[in-house]
Design an enzyme around this catalytic site. Structure first.
Site, PDB file in Angstrom:
ATOM      1  N   PRO A 136       0.837  -1.205   0.000  1.00 40.09           N
ATOM      2  CG  PRO A 136      -0.698  -1.555   1.713  1.00 40.09           C
ATOM      3  CD  PRO A 136       0.652  -2.009   1.217  1.00 40.09           C
ATOM      4  N   GLY A 140       4.618   8.035   0.191  1.00 37.96           N
ATOM      5  CA  GLY A 140       5.968   7.532  -0.101  1.00 37.96           C
ATOM      6  C   GLY A 140       7.048   8.187   0.734  1.00 37.96           C
ATOM      7  CB  THR A 141       7.019  10.616   3.400  1.00 34.87           C
ATOM      8  OG1 THR A 141       5.943  10.173   4.238  1.00 34.87           O
ATOM      9  CG2 THR A 141       6.502  11.585   2.361  1.00 34.87           C
ATOM     10  N   GLY A 267       1.198  -1.372   6.342  1.00 34.23           N
ATOM     11  CA  GLY A 267       0.790  -2.082   5.135  1.00 34.23           C
ATOM     12  C   GLY A 267       0.899  -3.589   5.202  1.00 34.23           C
ATOM     13  CG  LEU A 269      -1.489  -6.430  10.057  1.00 40.07           C
ATOM     14  CD1 LEU A 269      -2.050  -6.025  11.412  1.00 40.07           C
ATOM     15  CD2 LEU A 269      -1.136  -7.914  10.044  1.00 40.07           C
ATOM     16  NE  ARG A 406      17.130  13.079   3.157  1.00 37.54           N
ATOM     17  CZ  ARG A 406      16.361  12.029   3.430  1.00 37.54           C
ATOM     18  NH1 ARG A 406      16.616  11.307   4.512  1.00 37.54           N
ATOM     19  NH2 ARG A 406      15.353  11.708   2.667  1.00 37.54           N
ATOM     20  CE1 TYR A 462      12.767  13.222  14.040  1.00 33.11           C
ATOM     21  CE2 TYR A 462      14.805  14.369  13.545  1.00 33.11           C
ATOM     22  CZ  TYR A 462      13.665  13.721  13.119  1.00 33.11           C
ATOM     23  OH  TYR A 462      13.412  13.580  11.774  1.00 33.11           O
TER      24      TYR A 462
END
Lengths: 544, 544
Positions: A136, A140-141, A267, A269, A406, A462
Site C-alpha cells: 500500500p 511515499g515518505t 501495510g 495487515l 538533504r 530526535y
C-alpha cells in the site's frame, strides 16, 4: 520530466528552488565539517539523470493486468519503468543514495490506483487469490524502508484517486476522509471551516492520512493535539481476510482493540481506507509563540517536565534544542559570535551548555494566557530567559524545510540523517549522553538533538547526525553506524522508534522491544488477516 | 462467619450498617413503585444463610493440590466449600439473586493465592501442562459474569498476597504495583505523598489494579484523569505462552501494541502482574465543586459538549442526570415539592425537563479557576442556573454508596441493575430515547440515566433501571430484559459497554461491535497466548 532524480530531489518538488537560507545553512555545515568546494566522488548515475530504464520488465501477465484494469479503470494501472521505479523507495537516506547511484531494487511490477473502497476490496481479493504481493502506498515518505516491493507485485497507490473528504461532523467534532488525502488538502479544508486536524509530521506536505495511521506517527504539535492514535476515532481497513471496521465510538470496554494492531502495521495487515479523525476549532490569531534560553540542557528538560506535570494545559508545540543544536542554530543565524552570543555569554548562558526551548500555545485565548504564564514561571525557576517569539517564529516558518536540505547537502558531499526514540524522564539524560558518545566516536560527526514530543512521563529524543559522505562504501558504512545508534537506544531504555515506525530498518531489533509471546501473537494476527502473506511482504517481523 | 450471604451482602462489608440515608432512599423507591410492606416471595435459601455446603467436592487430586501448595505455600491453597463458593460469582444482579437462592454453579475446585510473580508463573505453567482451568481473581466486582469457573479448575486470587507497592518514581510521575492491590490502599499511599492515581470506578473500594486493566475500566474522574488505558504506562502479564512485558515508555511507533489486547481481556489471555501507572500531584484543597440546573436534558448535553470541545481543560468529574434521575434525586432529598421545587418551577426549570449537571475541577488552582469560569459562561449560554456546590458535594459523599443499596432494595422486593454504553454526541439523544422507550414498555420500571464519562466526540450513557422483583422466574425474565437493552444500544450506534466489559453477559453480541476478521484475529491471539484454553474458559468470545 520522466527522470527519476528530478522526482526524488527536494522531496520530489522539482520546481522548488534552493532558497538562500538553505544555501546559507549548507555552507555553515560545510564550514563546521571542514568541507571545501564541491562534492567529492559523488556518483550521479545516468539512470537517475536520464530516463529510467529498469533491467526487468513487469512480470505480471497481460491477463492479470487486464483484470486489474477492469477493477480500477484502465488509466489507473501503470507498468512503465518510471512509475514502477518511483514506487520502489521512500525517503530514507539510503534510498536517496541508491537513487543517486541509479540502483533500483525491489521494484513493483505495476502501480495500481484505486478510486473507491470497492476497488480496493476487488484488488486485494484478487491479489490474495493470485498470490500477488501488495505494497500500500500513500505519500511515499517512509524513512524506514517500509515501501519496498520485495516480492514484486503491485504498489497500491491511493494518492491519485482515493482522497475525498466524506464528511465533517461539527457536533461530534470529527472529519471522515479517504485515506489517500494529503495533509495540506485536509488541513486547508478544515481551516476554511474554522477547524484544524492538528497533525503536522515533518512529512506533512507529502504524507497521506492513511500513512499517518499505518506508521503510527506523531506530528510536531503532538503535545497539544496528541499522536495520530489519540486523534483517530475509527477507521476501516481492507485485509485479505475481509473488511475491518473498527472504533467509531468515543470509548469502549469491549475486549481487544484491533486499531492498535492495524495502526503501526505499515501495510503488512491490510489497506487503511476510510478514516474518521477528531478535529478541533482553530483560529491562527490565538496562537502565542514563545522561546526561552536555559543555561543547560538538564535545566531545560526539568522545566519542560515540570510544565508537563503541572496539570496546566501544556503548549501544543513544545521543543528543546540540546546545546549542540542550539549552537549550530545560533551559528546559522550569525548570532553565536555577535552581540547576541556575547550578551548570552555575559548572562551565564554559555556556549556548550545553553539550550533553546520553543513553545506554541493554541486554542482558547484564556487557556493560552494561562499556559504562557505558567511556563514563564517554571522557566524562571530554572534560570531560563525569555527570548520573545523570534526563534519560534523562525522555526515555524521553516518547520518543513529541513527535509529540503538533504539533497543539496548530499550534492555538497554531506550525509545527513535522523533517528529518534522515546524514553522516560529518569533515563533521558543518560540516553542522550550515550547516543552522543556513540555518534561522536567518529570525530567528524555533528550531532544535533532535540526533544519535540513531550509527555507526562517522558519525551522523545530526535538525533540529527551530519558528517562528510565517504567516497567508498558509503551505504554499508552508514547502515552499520545507523544500527549501532538504535542499539544504544534499546540499551538505555529507549524505544526503537518514537514516530518513524519500523519498516525494514529496525525490524531485526524488535525483540528488544517486544516479548517473544508478543511477537508470536502479532505473527498470529498476520497469519489470520493475511494468510498468504501478500501484504507488504518482508516488512516488520514478517520475513519469509 | 462462613455464611456466604454475609459475605455477599453490602458488597461483602458485613459490618456496614444500612444508614438512614439509604433507608430513606429505599423507602422513596418503594413509594415510587407502589410497593408496600416487606418483600414478596423472596427466597433466602438456607445455603445462603447457613454454612455453605457445595454438592460437589473439589475434583483436583491430592497430588495436584500438593504441587500447588509447593508453588505458593500450603496456607495459600484453599479447597473448603466456603472459599470455593465465594469465588464462583461477581456482583451482577443475577449473581446476587442466585446467591439469595443458594444456587451455586461454575465453582472452582480450589482457590490459589500466589505471593509473587514467580509463583504465578509456576502456577500458570503447571496448570497449562495439566490443562487445569484458571480464572484470575481481583476484587470479584465484575458485573458481567466474567468470574465463573465454567470448567472448574482454580480461582487465582491475587488479593491476599500479591499487593505490594514496588516503587514511586517522582521524576517520571509513575507508580509500580503488584496487581492484587486494592484501590484504597494505593490511593492512600499516593495521597500521603501528595499524589493521586485518579482512577475511581464505582467498585473502587473492592477492585484491584489488575482488575482495572483486565476490564478496561473507567473511573468517575475519567474526564480529567482518563480511562485506565490512558493511565497505564506499562505492565507485565503471565500467559501460558510466556511472560509478556509491554509498554514502559512514554510513546512508541514500533508496530502492534499488545497492551490493547491484554487490557480488556478479562483473564482470558493471562494474568496481569506488575503494573506501572501514571500518577499526578494532588491537593484536595484545590478542588472546586459545582452544580448547575438546566431546563432540558438536551441543553445540558449541549453545554457539556461545548465544554469538552472548548479547548479549555474540562472538569475531572463531569456528570449530567437526565430528567427522571434529576427528579428522583430531588425527591429523595425532599426538594421536588418543597420550596426548591417550587422555585425551580417558577424559574422555568420544570419537572420532567430539568436536568442536573455536576462538575469537579482539580489540580492547579489557576487552571481550576479558568475551568470554572469557562463552564459557567457556557452554562449561562444554555439557560443553566448555578446551584453552588451542594448537589455535587452530596454526590461526592455518596459516590460509592449506591452499590450498598442493592441488597437492602432486594430485601424490599426491588430489582435494581445498570447497563451503560458510549455514543457520539450526534446519536446521543436518539439512543437515550430509544433505551428509555424500551425500558418503559414495562410500565412499572423507573429509568434513571446519567452521563458520567465525557469525551470530545461523545459520552457514555449509564442507565439504572428499577422495578419490582417478580415472584416467579425473576432471573430468566431479567436476563431477557437485559439482553434487549444491549440490543438497543447496538442498534443506535452505541457500544456494547463503555466500562463494564464483556464477561459472559454481552459476549453473544460481540459481532455487533467487531468485524468478523477482527474476531478471527482476536481468536488467533487467544490460541497463541493460551493454546490449551485454560485461561477463564468460556468468557468473552472464547466459548468451546
Amino acid at each position: 520530466m520522466r527522470k527519476i532524480w528530478k522526482n526524488v530531489y527536494n522531496w520530489g518538488d522539482t520546481e522548488k528552488k534552493i532558497d538562500s537560507t538553505i544555501e546559507h545553512h549548507i555552507n555553515h555545515f560545510k564550514h563546521l565539517l571542514g568541507i571545501q568546494g564541491e562534492a567529492r566522488d559523488l556518483p550521479l548515475n545516468s539512470n537517475a539523470q536520464e530516463e529510467v530504464k529498469l533491467a526487468k520488465k513487469s512480470r505480471l501477465t497481460r491477463q492479470v493486468l487486464r483484470d486489474l484494469m477492469r477493477f480500477v479503470g484502465s488509466d489507473n494501472v501503470q507498468v512503465d519503468d518510471f512509475s514502477r521505479a518511483r514506487h520502489s523507495f521512500g525517503k530514507y537516506y539510503g534510498d536517496i543514495l541508491r537513487m543517486r547511484m541509479g540502483k533500483f531494487a525491489n521494484v513493483p511490477d505495476a502501480v495500481v490506483m484505486p478510486r473507491t473502497e470497492e476497488d480496493i476490496i476487488k484488488v486485494i481479493n484478487y491479489c490474495n487469490l493470485k498470490r500477488i504481493a501488495v505494497v500500500p502506498w500513500g505519500g511515499g515518505t517512509s524513512v524506514t524502508r517500509a515501501l519496498e516491493a520485495e516480492k514484486g507485485g503491485i504498489a497500491l497507490d491511493l494518492t491519485r484517486n482515493y482522497k475525498d473528504i466524506l464528511s465533517l461532523n461539527a457536533e461530534d467534532s470529527t472529519v471522515t476522509v479517504e485515506a489517500g488525502i494529503l495533509g495540506p488538502e485536509l488541513e486547508q479544508y478544515l481551516n476554511e471551516r474554522g477547524y484544524t486536524c492538528g497533525h503536522f509530521p515533518q512529512s506533512f506536505e507529502f504524507a497521506t492520512v492513511g500513512g499517518w495511521l499505518a506508521a503510527r506517527g506523531a506530528g510536531q504539535a503532538s503535545t497539544g493535539y496528541g499522536r495520530i492514535e489519540d486523534m483517530v476515532v475509527g477507521f476501516r481497513a481492507v485485509t485479505p481476510a475481509g473488511l475491518i471496521s473498527c472504533g467509531n465510538y468515543p470509548a469502549a470496554s469491549v475486549g481487544a482493540d484491533i486499531r492498535h494492531f492495524l495502526m503501526g502495521s505499515e501495510g503488512t495487515l491490510g489497506v487503511i481506507t476510510r478514516v474518521t479523525l477528531r478535529v478541533r476549532r482553530y483560529n491562527a490569531a490565538n496562537a502565542s509563540l514563545k522561546s526561552y534560553m536555559f543555561k543547560s540542557f538538564e535545566e531545560a528538560v526539568t522545566a519542560m517536565r515540570e510544565m508537563m506535570q503541572s496539570q496546566v494545559m501544556p503548549p501544543h508545540f513544545f521543543r528543546i534544542s540540546d546545546p549542540e543544536e542550539t549552537e549550530i542554530g545560533l551559528g546559522m543565524k550569525g548570532k553565536d559570535k555577535g552581540i547576541t552570543g556575547a550578551a548570552l555569554n555575559m548572562l551565564g548562558f554559555r556556549q556548550g551548555g545553553r539550550s533553546l526551548m520553543y513553545a506554541i500555545f493554541e486554542g482558547d485565548p484564556a487557556q493560552v494566557k494561562l499556559g504562557v504564564k505558567t511556563l514563564g514561571r517554571i522557566v524562571r525557576k530554572h534560570r531560563g530567559l525569555s527570548l520573545g517569539s523570534y526563534a519560534t517564529r523562525k522555526w515555524l516558518e521553516q518547520r518543513y524545510s529541513s527535509a529540503y536540505m538533504r539533497d543539496p547537502m548530499m550534492d555538497a558531499g554531506i550525509r545527513i540523517d535522523t533517528l529518534e526514540t522515546a524514553v522516560h524522564y529518569s533515563n533521558l539524560t543518560q540516553l542522550w549522553q550515550a547516543v552522543r558518545e556513540y555518534i561522536k566516536r567518529d570525530g567528524q560527526t555533528l550531532c544535533l538533538t532535540h526533544i519535540s514530543h513531550t509527555y507526562e512521563t517522558g519525551a522523545n529524543l530526535y538525533f540529527i547526525f551530519v558528517s562528510p559522505m565517504l567516497a567508498k562504501d558509503e551505504l554499508a558504512q552508514f547502515e552499520k553506524f545507523h544500527r549501532g545508534i538504535v542499539q544504544v537506544f534499546a540499551a538505555n531504555g529507549g524505544t526503537l522508534s518514537h514516530h518513524h515506525g519500523i519498516g525494514r530498518l529496525v525490524a531485526h531489533l524488535l525483540d528488544r522491544q517486544h516479548s517473544p509471546a508478543t511477537l508470536q501473537a502479532w505473527r498470529a494476527v498476520k497469519k489470520t488477516l493475511d494468510p498468504k502473506g501478500i501484504m507488504n511482504p518482508g516488512a516488520l517481523i514478517f520475513k519469509k
